[in-house]
Design a protein around this motif. Structure first.
Motif, PDB file in Angstrom:
ATOM      1  N   ILE A  92      19.886   2.444  25.990  1.00 63.11           N
ATOM      2  CA  ILE A  92      20.028   3.250  27.060  1.00 63.11           C
ATOM      3  C   ILE A  92      19.350   2.865  28.354  1.00 63.11           C
ATOM      4  O   ILE A  92      19.855   3.501  29.254  1.00 63.11           O
ATOM      5  CB  ILE A  92      19.209   4.517  26.008  1.00 63.11           C
ATOM      6  CG1 ILE A  92      19.800   5.050  24.835  1.00 63.11           C
ATOM      7  CG2 ILE A  92      18.360   5.581  26.950  1.00 63.11           C
ATOM      8  CD1 ILE A  92      18.836   5.249  23.650  1.00 63.11           C
ATOM      9  N   ARG A  93      18.286   2.144  28.325  1.00 63.60           N
ATOM     10  CA  ARG A  93      17.601   2.047  29.302  1.00 63.60           C
ATOM     11  C   ARG A  93      18.304   1.227  30.448  1.00 63.60           C
ATOM     12  O   ARG A  93      18.200   1.151  31.345  1.00 63.60           O
ATOM     13  CB  ARG A  93      16.816   0.817  29.009  1.00 63.60           C
ATOM     14  CG  ARG A  93      15.668   1.776  28.245  1.00 63.60           C
ATOM     15  CD  ARG A  93      13.779   1.170  28.147  1.00 63.60           C
ATOM     16  NE  ARG A  93      12.482   2.034  27.825  1.00 63.60           N
ATOM     17  CZ  ARG A  93      12.244   2.184  26.703  1.00 63.60           C
ATOM     18  NH1 ARG A  93      13.462   1.351  25.764  1.00 63.60           N
ATOM     19  NH2 ARG A  93      11.415   2.824  26.067  1.00 63.60           N
ATOM     20  N   ALA A  94      19.102   0.231  29.813  1.00 67.90           N
ATOM     21  CA  ALA A  94      20.234  -0.832  30.606  1.00 67.90           C
ATOM     22  C   ALA A  94      21.782   0.345  31.550  1.00 67.90           C
ATOM     23  O   ALA A  94      21.852  -0.080  32.380  1.00 67.90           O
ATOM     24  CB  ALA A  94      20.817  -1.812  29.831  1.00 67.90           C
ATOM     25  N   GLY A  95      21.714   1.168  30.378  1.00 66.41           N
ATOM     26  CA  GLY A  95      22.895   2.397  30.866  1.00 66.41           C
ATOM     27  C   GLY A  95      22.779   3.206  31.291  1.00 66.41           C
ATOM     28  O   GLY A  95      24.011   3.329  32.393  1.00 66.41           O
ATOM     29  N   CYS A  96      22.073   4.343  31.155  1.00 67.14           N
ATOM     30  CA  CYS A  96      21.098   5.269  32.079  1.00 67.14           C
ATOM     31  C   CYS A  96      20.485   5.019  33.316  1.00 67.14           C
ATOM     32  O   CYS A  96      18.839   4.388  32.852  1.00 67.14           O
ATOM     33  CB  CYS A  96      20.657   5.893  31.074  1.00 67.14           C
ATOM     34  SG  CYS A  96      20.066   7.517  31.253  1.00 67.14           S
ATOM     35  N   THR A  97      21.579   5.058  34.311  1.00 68.64           N
ATOM     36  CA  THR A  97      20.821   4.841  35.671  1.00 68.64           C
ATOM     37  C   THR A  97      20.721   6.088  36.609  1.00 68.64           C
ATOM     38  O   THR A  97      21.766   6.983  36.629  1.00 68.64           O
ATOM     39  CB  THR A  97      21.249   3.757  36.614  1.00 68.64           C
ATOM     40  OG1 THR A  97      22.341   4.294  36.711  1.00 68.64           O
ATOM     41  CG2 THR A  97      20.790   1.947  35.598  1.00 68.64           C
ATOM     42  N   ALA A  98      20.285   6.638  37.531  1.00 69.21           N
ATOM     43  CA  ALA A  98      20.169   7.372  38.701  1.00 69.21           C
ATOM     44  C   ALA A  98      21.498   6.764  39.184  1.00 69.21           C
ATOM     45  O   ALA A  98      22.436   8.422  39.852  1.00 69.21           O
ATOM     46  CB  ALA A  98      18.777   6.863  39.505  1.00 69.21           C
ATOM     47  N   ALA A  99      22.502   6.142  39.626  1.00 66.40           N
ATOM     48  CA  ALA A  99      23.826   6.006  40.325  1.00 66.40           C
ATOM     49  C   ALA A  99      24.335   6.598  39.181  1.00 66.40           C
ATOM     50  O   ALA A  99      25.601   7.563  39.358  1.00 66.40           O
ATOM     51  CB  ALA A  99      23.965   4.290  40.018  1.00 66.40           C
ATOM     52  N   ARG A 100      24.237   6.857  37.779  1.00 60.79           N
ATOM     53  CA  ARG A 100      25.293   7.137  36.666  1.00 60.79           C
ATOM     54  C   ARG A 100      24.745   8.995  36.832  1.00 60.79           C
ATOM     55  O   ARG A 100      25.717   9.697  36.092  1.00 60.79           O
ATOM     56  CB  ARG A 100      25.172   6.277  35.762  1.00 60.79           C
ATOM     57  CG  ARG A 100      25.657   4.888  35.980  1.00 60.79           C
ATOM     58  CD  ARG A 100      25.815   4.547  34.387  1.00 60.79           C
ATOM     59  NE  ARG A 100      27.346   4.738  34.204  1.00 60.79           N
ATOM     60  CZ  ARG A 100      26.796   4.558  32.931  1.00 60.79           C
ATOM     61  NH1 ARG A 100      26.546   3.288  31.951  1.00 60.79           N
ATOM     62  NH2 ARG A 100      28.235   4.399  32.455  1.00 60.79           N
ATOM     63  N   ARG A 101      23.497   9.146  37.580  1.00 57.97           N
ATOM     64  CA  ARG A 101      23.361  11.055  36.960  1.00 57.97           C
ATOM     65  C   ARG A 101      22.417  11.036  36.237  1.00 57.97           C
ATOM     66  O   ARG A 101      22.808  11.610  35.163  1.00 57.97           O
ATOM     67  CB  ARG A 101      24.478  11.912  37.318  1.00 57.97           C
ATOM     68  CG  ARG A 101      24.184  12.084  38.862  1.00 57.97           C
ATOM     69  CD  ARG A 101      24.632  13.664  39.653  1.00 57.97           C
ATOM     70  NE  ARG A 101      24.457  15.010  39.037  1.00 57.97           N
ATOM     71  CZ  ARG A 101      23.579  15.038  39.395  1.00 57.97           C
ATOM     72  NH1 ARG A 101      22.762  14.568  40.423  1.00 57.97           N
ATOM     73  NH2 ARG A 101      22.990  16.337  39.001  1.00 57.97           N
ATOM     74  N   CYS A 102      21.603  10.009  35.059  1.00 58.26           N
ATOM     75  CA  CYS A 102      21.461   9.678  33.652  1.00 58.26           C
ATOM     76  C   CYS A 102      19.764   8.892  34.225  1.00 58.26           C
ATOM     77  O   CYS A 102      19.718   8.472  34.811  1.00 58.26           O
ATOM     78  CB  CYS A 102      22.397   8.453  33.675  1.00 58.26           C
ATOM     79  SG  CYS A 102      21.495   8.916  31.602  1.00 58.26           S
ATOM     80  N   ALA A 103      19.086   9.637  33.232  1.00 57.88           N
ATOM     81  CA  ALA A 103      17.872   9.628  33.817  1.00 57.88           C
ATOM     82  C   ALA A 103      17.634   9.139  31.852  1.00 57.88           C
ATOM     83  O   ALA A 103      17.866  10.316  30.843  1.00 57.88           O
ATOM     84  CB  ALA A 103      17.326  10.975  33.750  1.00 57.88           C
ATOM     85  N   VAL A 104      16.701   8.832  31.547  1.00 54.91           N
ATOM     86  CA  VAL A 104      16.525   7.574  30.540  1.00 54.91           C
ATOM     87  C   VAL A 104      14.165   8.505  30.311  1.00 54.91           C
ATOM     88  O   VAL A 104      13.937   9.343  30.937  1.00 54.91           O
ATOM     89  CB  VAL A 104      15.863   6.256  30.372  1.00 54.91           C
ATOM     90  CG1 VAL A 104      14.948   6.170  29.035  1.00 54.91           C
ATOM     91  CG2 VAL A 104      17.362   5.931  30.508  1.00 54.91           C
ATOM     92  N   ALA A 105      14.598   9.152  28.998  1.00 56.37           N
ATOM     93  CA  ALA A 105      12.749  10.554  28.629  1.00 56.37           C
ATOM     94  C   ALA A 105      12.676   9.309  27.599  1.00 56.37           C
ATOM     95  O   ALA A 105      13.336   9.486  26.830  1.00 56.37           O
ATOM     96  CB  ALA A 105      13.649  11.721  27.853  1.00 56.37           C
TER      97      ALA A 105
END
Length: 143
Positions: A92-105
């Motif tokens: 989750i931390r590696a693949g969820c990035t701002a560039a992908r409009r994905c945030a980690v909670a």
């Protein structure tokens, strides 16, 4: 997510919660695909999958693809006795990035700091309790 459902509804009155007991990642992906295909996937999507089994980078990619540019928040997993949680959270931390409009909670970090929120199994909380409120507030911060 089910334990925090009343808290989420209090913060987000029009929220559509699709959480079910013991859902695996593949079932979660299928449910999200169904919502997207029917035009019911909202502009903000919150996903909490992986507590009940493995979560691969390919599966995270599928979630990001289905989100199709929508804001996606993915919660880390918390389960003190589940051997796969650390690997899932790393995915989750590696693949969820701002560039992908994905945030980690980071639910795992918050949960580890507050073990008193949980029942005997260390995973489930009283429905609508203090832990559920913190869960909902975490989601709100990351949206």
């Amino acid at each position: 997510m089910l334990d925090a459902a009343p808290n989420l509804r209090a913060l987000f009155p029009v929220i559509d919660i699709q959480a079910v007991v013991s859902r695996g990642v593949d079932q979660g992906i299928a449910g999200m695909q169904t919502l997207a295909g029917s035009g019911r996937l909202r502009s903000d999507v919150v996903v909490h999958l992986g507590t009940n089994g493995g979560f691969s980078a390919r599966q995270l990619d599928q979630l990001v693809d289905i989100a199709a540019g929508r804001r996606l928040v993915v919660l880390t997993n918390h389960c003190p006795y589940c051997g796969w949680v650390a690997a899932n959270n790393a995915v989750i931390r590696a693949g969820c990035t701002a560039a992908r409009r994905c945030a980690v909670a980071d639910w795992n970090g918050l949960a580890n700091a507050n073990p008193q929120w949980f029942g005997r199994d260390g995973v489930h909380m009283p429905i609508g309790g203090v832990g559920g409120q913190s869960y909902a507030e975490l989601v709100a911060r990351d949206l």
